[in-house]
Design an enzyme around this catalytic site. Sequence first.
Site, PDB file in Angstrom:
ATOM      1  NE  ARG A  47     -15.586  96.126   4.535  1.00 58.82           N
ATOM      2  CZ  ARG A  47     -14.870  95.538   3.509  1.00 58.82           C
ATOM      3  NH1 ARG A  47     -15.790  94.698   2.895  1.00 58.82           N
ATOM      4  NH2 ARG A  47     -13.845  96.315   3.282  1.00 58.82           N
ATOM      5  N   GLY A  48     -17.019  98.875   2.812  1.00 61.01           N
ATOM      6  CA  GLY A  48     -16.392  98.731   1.329  1.00 61.01           C
ATOM      7  C   GLY A  48     -17.076  99.937   0.554  1.00 61.01           C
ATOM      8  CB  ALA A  49     -15.927 103.108  -1.158  1.00 61.95           C
ATOM      9  CG  ASP A 246     -12.998 103.934   1.616  1.00 63.92           C
ATOM     10  OD1 ASP A 246     -12.406 103.285   1.588  1.00 63.92           O
ATOM     11  OD2 ASP A 246     -14.405 104.146   2.006  1.00 63.92           O
ATOM     12  CG  ASN A 256      -7.786 101.610   0.808  1.00 68.15           C
ATOM     13  OD1 ASN A 256      -8.979 101.620   0.712  1.00 68.15           O
ATOM     14  ND2 ASN A 256      -6.775 100.922   0.931  1.00 68.15           N
ATOM     15  CE  LYS A 257     -10.463 100.185   6.552  1.00 68.39           C
ATOM     16  NZ  LYS A 257     -11.324 100.846   7.538  1.00 68.39           N
TER      17      LYS A 257
END
Length: 360
Positions: A47-49, A246, A256-257
């Site tokens: 995960r993580g863009a 993201d 973002n998150k």
Amino acid sequence: MDEIKHILWDGKSLKLLDQRLLPKKEQYRECKNFEDVCRAIKNMTVRGAPAIGVVAAFALVMAARHILEKYSSSKAAFSENQFQHQLATAANLLRNTRPTAVNLTWAIERILKKSRACNKKTPEFIIKVLESEAESIFKEDIQINKKIGEWGSELIGDGFTILTHCNAGALATAGYGTALGVIRSAHYQGKKIKVFADETRPFLQGSRLTAWELQKEGIPVCVIVDSAAGYFINKGDIDCIIVGADRVAMNGDVANKIGTYSLAVLANENSIPFYVAVPLSTVDIQTRTGKEITIEERAPQEITHLEGIPLAPDGLSVRNPSFDITPARLITALITEHGIIYRPEEKKIKELLSKRGNTF
Ligand code: MRU
């Protein structure tokens, strides 16, 4: 410093450090084909863009190889048009695995562009070209993060306590990290810094992943529940907030998150800087404002259960948006590989994008 290598490519398959199991277990999961990678992105093994973008590029190499192998085993004549069409179909499946992270689309487009440029070439040649492009995306990402770290560390004073949310570290990128890249660079320069990591409900990227990374590096880290951020900021314990993103819209709005927007409001209310560290590949030139960004909603079970144990009564109505939008007006600066954009807005973002060759 022990580099974290969580994406391993051996020319045929990908091995991914399973981020669902950290910090309890450091276990790699092998993705032998395109479908395995799609599953790994969807279920957050990776995960993580930027990390998603990198593995997506390798997934397309696997898809291309599979398509070309089918030709050689069926003895049908190789049709370039059909190949491009089948690869584009695979790309569409991949694009939908995580809809908010624009680096996914960005990496897919880079691979498809290379593929389209390969006209009248043999299948073997095409595979080599696509693999080398995927490897470039991987290596470039680490270099870009180091540049983001160099720029961003100028904003970090000796003795600073920095709050971060989610995980924008080595695990969320090809290596080094964006927000954690800034923190790493400041630490390597000898600045005595401390990090507050929001635990980041519901997937706990902060307490499980950010804390794991920082502890490995010997960077002092303290985990807090998401709702404690305001308490510490208001007490004057936090000097600045740094997060990743993201997707960045052309007007500077940032996805973002979930929880990032609340932090930006807290930062502004308490007059501390709110920074977003991003590679320019996270800027989406097709998206004018944050309102146009699709926000992924994930399964309710991420909230109602922890490792199978219920945390809430059955039959509840649950909403689980994975991201939120922080308006540009709340952002002190975007930290990119080409420099810092204070008070981001469309004109400044366009100026920076033109440094990497975009024309408007
Ligand atoms: O749902 P995730 O864990 O993929 O969300 C990740 C984030 O929100 C990160 O902050 C973002 O992708 C930037 S990572 C350099």
